[in-house]
Design a protein around this motif. Structure first.
Motif, mmCIF file in Angstrom:
data_model
loop_
_atom_site.group_PDB
_atom_site.id
_atom_site.type_symbol
_atom_site.label_atom_id
_atom_site.label_comp_id
_atom_site.label_asym_id
_atom_site.label_seq_id
_atom_site.Cartn_x
_atom_site.Cartn_y
_atom_site.Cartn_z
ATOM 1 N N ILE A 157 4.142 2.190 6.445
ATOM 2 C CA ILE A 157 3.534 3.113 5.486
ATOM 3 C C ILE A 157 3.682 2.522 4.089
ATOM 4 O O ILE A 157 4.755 2.024 3.725
ATOM 5 N N ALA A 158 2.605 2.567 3.341
ATOM 6 C CA ALA A 158 2.622 1.994 2.000
ATOM 7 C C ALA A 158 1.995 2.974 1.019
ATOM 8 O O ALA A 158 1.257 3.872 1.414
ATOM 9 N N MET A 159 2.320 2.760 -0.269
ATOM 10 C CA MET A 159 1.597 3.456 -1.326
ATOM 11 C C MET A 159 0.597 2.457 -1.879
ATOM 12 O O MET A 159 0.946 1.301 -2.132
ATOM 13 N N THR A 185 -6.245 -2.155 -5.098
ATOM 14 C CA THR A 185 -5.830 -3.401 -4.443
ATOM 15 C C THR A 185 -4.323 -3.626 -4.500
ATOM 16 O O THR A 185 -3.825 -4.627 -4.007
ATOM 17 N N ARG A 186 -3.592 -2.707 -5.125
ATOM 18 C CA ARG A 186 -2.128 -2.866 -5.222
ATOM 19 C C ARG A 186 -1.434 -2.089 -4.088
ATOM 20 O O ARG A 186 -1.865 -0.996 -3.731
ATOM 21 N N ILE A 187 -0.349 -2.684 -3.589
ATOM 22 C CA ILE A 187 0.343 -2.071 -2.443
ATOM 23 C C ILE A 187 1.845 -2.088 -2.671
ATOM 24 O O ILE A 187 2.393 -3.122 -3.056
ATOM 25 N N ILE A 188 2.487 -0.981 -2.405
ATOM 26 C CA ILE A 188 3.956 -0.981 -2.332
ATOM 27 C C ILE A 188 4.356 -0.511 -0.939
ATOM 28 O O ILE A 188 4.129 0.656 -0.586
ATOM 29 N N PRO A 189 4.917 -1.412 -0.123
ATOM 30 C CA PRO A 189 5.333 -0.962 1.210
ATOM 31 C C PRO A 189 6.573 -0.075 1.105
ATOM 32 O O PRO A 189 7.480 -0.367 0.331
ATOM 33 N N LEU A 190 6.586 1.000 1.860
ATOM 34 C CA LEU A 190 7.783 1.844 1.930
ATOM 35 C C LEU A 190 8.643 1.347 3.093
ATOM 36 O O LEU A 190 8.246 0.440 3.821
ATOM 37 N N ALA A 191 9.815 1.952 3.261
ATOM 38 C CA ALA A 191 10.707 1.505 4.333
ATOM 39 C C ALA A 191 10.013 1.669 5.685
ATOM 40 O O ALA A 191 9.296 2.649 5.907
ATOM 41 N N SER A 192 10.229 0.720 6.578
ATOM 42 C CA SER A 192 9.596 0.783 7.899
ATOM 43 C C SER A 192 10.216 1.912 8.721
ATOM 44 O O SER A 192 11.340 2.358 8.454
ATOM 45 N N SER A 193 9.472 2.380 9.718
ATOM 46 C CA SER A 193 9.994 3.469 10.546
ATOM 47 C C SER A 193 9.369 3.413 11.935
ATOM 48 O O SER A 193 8.410 2.685 12.173
ATOM 49 N N VAL A 231 -3.228 -3.455 14.798
ATOM 50 C CA VAL A 231 -3.422 -2.069 14.358
ATOM 51 C C VAL A 231 -3.815 -1.189 15.540
ATOM 52 O O VAL A 231 -4.794 -1.467 16.234
ATOM 53 N N LEU A 232 -3.050 -0.121 15.775
ATOM 54 C CA LEU A 232 -3.443 0.897 16.748
ATOM 55 C C LEU A 232 -4.317 1.940 16.069
ATOM 56 O O LEU A 232 -5.266 2.452 16.647
ATOM 57 N N GLU A 233 -3.930 2.301 14.867
ATOM 58 C CA GLU A 233 -4.671 3.336 14.131
ATOM 59 C C GLU A 233 -4.249 3.273 12.675
ATOM 60 O O GLU A 233 -3.206 2.705 12.337
ATOM 61 N N PHE A 234 -5.063 3.868 11.821
ATOM 62 C CA PHE A 234 -4.652 4.125 10.451
ATOM 63 C C PHE A 234 -4.551 5.625 10.259
ATOM 64 O O PHE A 234 -5.350 6.388 10.813
ATOM 65 N N ARG A 287 -6.660 5.111 -2.825
ATOM 66 C CA ARG A 287 -5.416 5.514 -3.493
ATOM 67 C C ARG A 287 -4.723 6.528 -2.590
ATOM 68 O O ARG A 287 -5.355 7.475 -2.110
ATOM 69 N N GLY A 288 -3.420 6.316 -2.373
ATOM 70 C CA GLY A 288 -2.690 7.292 -1.567
ATOM 71 C C GLY A 288 -1.713 6.587 -0.654
ATOM 72 O O GLY A 288 -1.480 5.376 -0.766
ATOM 73 N N PHE A 289 -1.117 7.387 0.237
ATOM 74 C CA PHE A 289 -0.290 6.783 1.272
ATOM 75 C C PHE A 289 -1.244 6.194 2.312
ATOM 76 O O PHE A 289 -2.230 6.829 2.677
ATOM 77 N N LEU A 290 -0.937 5.008 2.768
ATOM 78 C CA LEU A 290 -1.714 4.407 3.858
ATOM 79 C C LEU A 290 -0.734 4.038 4.960
ATOM 80 O O LEU A 290 0.229 3.309 4.733
ATOM 81 N N TYR A 291 -1.010 4.567 6.128
ATOM 82 C CA TYR A 291 -0.089 4.462 7.250
ATOM 83 C C TYR A 291 -0.776 3.660 8.338
ATOM 84 O O TYR A 291 -1.798 4.095 8.867
#
Ligand code: AMP
Ligand code: GLY
Length: 432
Positions: free
Chosen positions: A198-200, A204-212, A284-287, A267-271
């Motif tokens: 999951i990332a914010m 074109t900018r991305i910040i990956p959040l902690a993996s889960s 990728v299984l899904e977004f 823009r938003g969370f992208l999972y």
């Protein structure tokens, strides 16, 4: 500033809880919220449904809300962000066009193919005979997905041809998923271990959040029907540095660049729901166009940075300059659900034991709960997510289950094996 969180599940409780901790926040409004958000400091529920786009906009205007964050996918797919943007209000989430990454599997598969992003091979059909012919030509098992939003329940892994044919008839002929099933995607069955990335994102900018990692099926050993998610933990041991780098290089960066190249700006969370195979890497299984539920609960339990600042930075182009600081401990969440879920279940059962929990490393996030005078009663399928922090997955699980054992209501159930893969690795002395 005032912040509005749209939604009423466990994910929204965690978001509201985290937003309320920011010194920038004067108050968090949650529409419609649940019994958990009703009791959080600096937080107030407002009884407006997530599909009442007009009501939500009126609320944001009349309360002078400065930042709105959308939890669930339906209002995003329905264009809530477009609507807020037209009114000049900041709303963190993708617009309807970008939310198609979740709301149409056909859109996503075509997008992935066009941009050469690794995923299972597939066919997309609205015609039953063509779908049948394709399925007969494919190896088993085969994966059949309703095209549209189906609350995580529109996927069938068919082990036999009759099962595959019956599933296609259910979706395309008997309309088992209504409009969401006017098309189907049939895809190759991928093997490996799943993880949530999951990332914010801001264009074109991305910040990956902690993996889960979450557990999607109802029964222990990852068996039984798919649910919205029965538990999750972070970090995911399968997400090694090498896999992380591959996911950024081959999946996340090409996805946001691809959206941009196709004339959209995400823009938003992208999972990204991923299948990770030791040999072939991640596919990728899904977004999902939002934060995960229940992943949000343990992930935000580890986030030390200010989530308000992070969200705001996506509106002024400074996302990548913001440092994200994580609690190094593991967080693990166990979902407690109503008997019968993901099928039909009773509501209104009184929940007991909540007041006896005194563990500063445990947080109980509410989902399907509501206040009934002095009582907290069940009002949904997934009811609570008990999240604990500890030094490893085994200890975090023990801590969470200690609290789970103190809470009860008539018909409550939960899986007893959340985190089992990571615990097996720990017991085997694997230090990934
Ligand atoms: P989705 O909603 O597309 O993520 O699918 C729900 C669940 O079905 C996933 O979390 C996987 O466990 C499983 N699944 C989906 N697609 C595949 C696939 N191509 N191969 C194997 N399992 C899959
Ligand atoms: N935990 C899976 C999801 O949020 O879709």
């Amino acid at each position: 500033m005032k912040i509005l969180v749209v939604g009423g599940g466990g994910r929204e409780h965690a978001l509201a809880w985290k937003f309320a901790q920011s010194p920038l926040t004067s108050e968090v409004l949650v529409a419609p919220g649940n019994a958990g958000t009703a009791r959080e400091p600096k937080t107030r529920n407002v009884p407006i449904a997530t599909d009442d786009l007009e009501g939500l906009l009126e609320l944001a205007k009349s309360e002078r809300v400065e930042l709105t964050v959308v939890g669930p996918e339906q209002p995003l797919a329905a264009g809530l962000v477009d609507y807020f943007e037209e009114a000049g209000l900041k709303c963190f989430g993708p617009r309807a066009a970008e939310a198609r990454l979740e709301s149409s599997k056909t859109f996503t598969k075509e997008f992935l193919k066009r941009h050469d992003i690794p995923t299972a091979t597939y066919g997309s059909f609205d015609d039953l005979d063509a779908a049948m012919a394709y399925v007969r030509s494919q190896p088993l098992p085969v994966v059949i997905k309703a095209d549209g939003l189906a609350a995580g329940k529109g996927v069938v892994i068919a082990e036999t041809l009759p099962e595959a044919e019956d599933t296609l008839r259910n979706i395309l002929e008997r309309n088992a998923f209504g409009d969401a099933g006017s098309k189907v995607v049939v895809e190759e069955f991928l093997r490996g271990e799943e993880a949530s990335f999951i990332a914010m994102v801001d264009d074109t900018r991305i910040i990956p959040l902690a993996s889960s990692q979450d557990h999607k099926t109802r029964d222990e050993g990852d068996r039984g029907p798919n649910t919205g998610g029965m538990g999750a933990y972070t970090p995911a041991p399968v997400m090694t540095q090498r896999v992380h780098e591959q996911v950024m290089r081959e999946i996340m960066l090409p996805t946001v660049a691809g959206m941009h190249a196709d004339g959209m700006a995400y823009r938003g969370f992208l999972y990204a729901g991923l299948m990770i195979d030791a040999q072939t890497g991640a596919k990728v299984l899904e977004f999902n166009c939002r934060f995960g539920d229940p992943e949000t609960q343990p992930v935000l339990a580890r986030l030390r940075s200010d989530l308000v600042e992070l969200c705001l930075s996506t509106f002024d182009g400074s996302l990548e300059t913001v440092e994200v600081d994580w609690d190094p401990r593991v967080a693990l969440g166990v979902v407690m659900a109503s008997g019968g879920y993901p099928g039909s279940y009773n509501k209104g059962a009184k929940i007991t034991g909540l007041e006896d929990i005194f563990d500063e490393d445990t947080k109980i996030f509410h989902a399907g709960t509501k206040l009934d005078s002095e009582d907290i009663v069940t009002s949904g399928g997934r009811v609570l997510c008990v999240v604990s922090l500890d030094k490893n997955v085994s200890d975090a699980a023990n801590r969470a289950y200690t609290t789970v054992g103190k809470i009860s209501w008539e018909g409550a159930f939960y899986r007893g094996d959340i985190g089992y893969r990571a615990i097996e690795r720990e017991c085997a002395g694997d230090d990934v």
